[in-house]
Write a protein that holds these residues in place. Sequence first.
Motif, PDB file in Angstrom:
ATOM      1  N   LEU A 164      20.800-112.362  31.157  1.00  0.00           N
ATOM      2  CA  LEU A 164      21.293-113.732  31.044  1.00  0.00           C
ATOM      3  C   LEU A 164      22.309-114.052  32.140  1.00  0.00           C
ATOM      4  CD1 LEU A 164      21.270-116.340  29.358  1.00  0.00           C
ATOM      5  CD2 LEU A 164      23.116-115.350  28.009  1.00  0.00           C
ATOM      6  N   ALA A 165      23.208-113.114  32.430  1.00  0.00           N
ATOM      7  CA  ALA A 165      24.204-113.325  33.477  1.00  0.00           C
ATOM      8  C   ALA A 165      23.538-113.462  34.847  1.00  0.00           C
ATOM      9  CB  ALA A 165      25.206-112.175  33.492  1.00  0.00           C
ATOM     10  N   ILE A 166      22.527-112.638  35.127  1.00  0.00           N
ATOM     11  CA  ILE A 166      21.813-112.727  36.401  1.00  0.00           C
ATOM     12  C   ILE A 166      21.124-114.086  36.535  1.00  0.00           C
ATOM     13  CG2 ILE A 166      19.851-111.807  37.694  1.00  0.00           C
ATOM     14  CD1 ILE A 166      20.705-109.019  36.624  1.00  0.00           C
ATOM     15  N   CYS A 167      20.498-114.529  35.452  1.00  0.00           N
ATOM     16  CA  CYS A 167      19.833-115.838  35.482  1.00  0.00           C
ATOM     17  C   CYS A 167      20.833-116.963  35.727  1.00  0.00           C
ATOM     18  CB  CYS A 167      19.080-116.074  34.181  1.00  0.00           C
ATOM     19  SG  CYS A 167      17.644-115.021  33.963  1.00  0.00           S
ATOM     20  N   LEU A 168      21.987-116.902  35.074  1.00  0.00           N
ATOM     21  CA  LEU A 168      23.000-117.933  35.274  1.00  0.00           C
ATOM     22  C   LEU A 168      23.565-117.902  36.687  1.00  0.00           C
ATOM     23  CD1 LEU A 168      24.868-117.823  31.855  1.00  0.00           C
ATOM     24  CD2 LEU A 168      23.365-119.629  32.716  1.00  0.00           C
ATOM     25  N   LEU A 169      23.739-116.705  37.258  1.00  0.00           N
ATOM     26  CA  LEU A 169      24.209-116.604  38.636  1.00  0.00           C
ATOM     27  C   LEU A 169      23.199-117.194  39.612  1.00  0.00           C
ATOM     28  CD1 LEU A 169      25.801-113.049  38.702  1.00  0.00           C
ATOM     29  CD2 LEU A 169      26.966-115.219  39.066  1.00  0.00           C
ATOM     30  N   LEU A 170      21.933-116.894  39.424  1.00  0.00           N
ATOM     31  CA  LEU A 170      20.897-117.463  40.285  1.00  0.00           C
ATOM     32  C   LEU A 170      20.832-118.981  40.153  1.00  0.00           C
ATOM     33  CD1 LEU A 170      18.026-114.873  39.885  1.00  0.00           C
ATOM     34  CD2 LEU A 170      19.374-115.327  41.927  1.00  0.00           C
ATOM     35  N   PHE A 171      20.952-119.476  38.931  1.00  0.00           N
ATOM     36  CA  PHE A 171      20.940-120.917  38.707  1.00  0.00           C
ATOM     37  C   PHE A 171      22.134-121.578  39.397  1.00  0.00           C
ATOM     38  CE2 PHE A 171      22.324-124.583  36.179  1.00  0.00           C
ATOM     39  CZ  PHE A 171      21.198-125.389  36.313  1.00  0.00           C
ATOM     40  N   GLY A 172      23.318-120.991  39.240  1.00  0.00           N
ATOM     41  CA  GLY A 172      24.517-121.544  39.878  1.00  0.00           C
ATOM     42  C   GLY A 172      24.430-121.522  41.391  1.00  0.00           C
ATOM     43  N   PHE A 173      23.908-120.420  41.949  1.00  0.00           N
ATOM     44  CA  PHE A 173      23.748-120.326  43.398  1.00  0.00           C
ATOM     45  C   PHE A 173      22.792-121.395  43.909  1.00  0.00           C
ATOM     46  CE2 PHE A 173      21.742-118.689  47.225  1.00  0.00           C
ATOM     47  CZ  PHE A 173      22.851-118.314  47.972  1.00  0.00           C
ATOM     48  N   GLU A 174      21.686-121.582  43.184  1.00  0.00           N
ATOM     49  CA  GLU A 174      20.701-122.586  43.605  1.00  0.00           C
ATOM     50  C   GLU A 174      21.275-123.999  43.508  1.00  0.00           C
ATOM     51  OE1 GLU A 174      17.562-125.460  43.245  1.00  0.00           O
ATOM     52  OE2 GLU A 174      18.493-124.704  41.434  1.00  0.00           O
ATOM     53  N   ARG A 175      22.078-124.261  42.492  1.00  0.00           N
ATOM     54  CA  ARG A 175      22.677-125.594  42.345  1.00  0.00           C
ATOM     55  C   ARG A 175      23.738-125.853  43.419  1.00  0.00           C
ATOM     56  NH1 ARG A 175      20.417-129.530  39.625  1.00  0.00           N
ATOM     57  NH2 ARG A 175      22.043-130.095  38.194  1.00  0.00           N
ATOM     58  N   MET A 176      24.488-124.822  43.816  1.00  0.00           N
ATOM     59  CA  MET A 176      25.540-125.001  44.815  1.00  0.00           C
ATOM     60  C   MET A 176      24.980-125.133  46.224  1.00  0.00           C
ATOM     61  SD  MET A 176      28.630-122.554  43.472  1.00  0.00           S
ATOM     62  CE  MET A 176      29.324-122.310  45.052  1.00  0.00           C
ATOM     63  N   PHE A 177      24.025-124.283  46.583  1.00  0.00           N
ATOM     64  CA  PHE A 177      23.562-124.213  47.962  1.00  0.00           C
ATOM     65  C   PHE A 177      22.166-124.780  48.173  1.00  0.00           C
ATOM     66  CE2 PHE A 177      26.535-120.644  47.371  1.00  0.00           C
ATOM     67  CZ  PHE A 177      27.533-121.077  48.234  1.00  0.00           C
ATOM     68  N   GLY A 178      21.459-125.089  47.103  1.00  0.00           N
ATOM     69  CA  GLY A 178      20.115-125.630  47.234  1.00  0.00           C
ATOM     70  C   GLY A 178      19.079-124.530  47.370  1.00  0.00           C
ATOM     71  N   TRP A 179      17.833-124.929  47.330  1.00  0.00           N
ATOM     72  CA  TRP A 179      16.721-123.991  47.438  1.00  0.00           C
ATOM     73  C   TRP A 179      16.377-123.795  48.907  1.00  0.00           C
ATOM     74  CZ3 TRP A 179      14.792-120.729  44.134  1.00  0.00           C
ATOM     75  CH2 TRP A 179      13.559-120.136  44.394  1.00  0.00           C
ATOM     76  N   PRO A 180      16.307-122.557  49.391  1.00  0.00           N
ATOM     77  CA  PRO A 180      16.001-122.338  50.811  1.00  0.00           C
ATOM     78  C   PRO A 180      14.573-122.752  51.156  1.00  0.00           C
ATOM     79  CG  PRO A 180      16.287-120.243  49.656  1.00  0.00           C
ATOM     80  CD  PRO A 180      16.563-121.317  48.675  1.00  0.00           C
ATOM     81  N   GLU A 181      14.434-123.326  52.324  1.00  0.00           N
ATOM     82  CA  GLU A 181      13.131-123.809  52.766  1.00  0.00           C
ATOM     83  C   GLU A 181      12.131-122.666  52.911  1.00  0.00           C
ATOM     84  OE1 GLU A 181      10.364-126.557  53.601  1.00  0.00           O
ATOM     85  OE2 GLU A 181      12.438-127.030  53.111  1.00  0.00           O
ATOM     86  N   TRP A 182      12.593-121.496  53.325  1.00  0.00           N
ATOM     87  CA  TRP A 182      11.673-120.377  53.545  1.00  0.00           C
ATOM     88  C   TRP A 182      11.125-119.809  52.236  1.00  0.00           C
ATOM     89  CZ3 TRP A 182      13.191-115.655  51.571  1.00  0.00           C
ATOM     90  CH2 TRP A 182      14.537-115.504  51.260  1.00  0.00           C
ATOM     91  N   LEU A 183      11.684-120.192  51.090  1.00  0.00           N
ATOM     92  CA  LEU A 183      11.152-119.754  49.803  1.00  0.00           C
ATOM     93  C   LEU A 183      10.218-120.787  49.181  1.00  0.00           C
ATOM     94  CD1 LEU A 183      14.136-118.016  47.997  1.00  0.00           C
ATOM     95  CD2 LEU A 183      11.998-116.999  48.717  1.00  0.00           C
ATOM     96  N   THR A 184      10.051-121.931  49.829  1.00  0.00           N
ATOM     97  CA  THR A 184       9.182-122.975  49.318  1.00  0.00           C
ATOM     98  C   THR A 184       7.762-122.741  49.809  1.00  0.00           C
ATOM     99  OG1 THR A 184      11.028-124.515  49.356  1.00  0.00           O
ATOM    100  CG2 THR A 184       8.834-125.467  49.212  1.00  0.00           C
ATOM    101  N   MET A 185       6.801-122.798  48.892  1.00  0.00           N
ATOM    102  CA  MET A 185       5.404-122.576  49.247  1.00  0.00           C
ATOM    103  C   MET A 185       4.816-123.852  49.839  1.00  0.00           C
ATOM    104  SD  MET A 185       4.351-120.455  45.866  1.00  0.00           S
ATOM    105  CE  MET A 185       2.763-119.889  46.381  1.00  0.00           C
TER     106      MET A 185
END
Length: 62
Positions: free
Chosen positions: A31-52
Amino acid sequence: MRFNMRHAFRMAKWARNPPGEKRVKLVFAVLAICLLLFGFERMFGWPEWLTMDEAPGGRLKR
């Protein structure tokens, strides 16, 4: 939301026989890992190189 008897039986089973300490720690760690990933994505956005990329017709390029 509909009430499901299966969930009630599962909750009663867990109340009688709660999970062990290791399992509780594992669940909280995931749960903590998921929340950290969610927070990181909300703060910095989704990287273009990870978009299909999508090809015409809605299919994904390989």
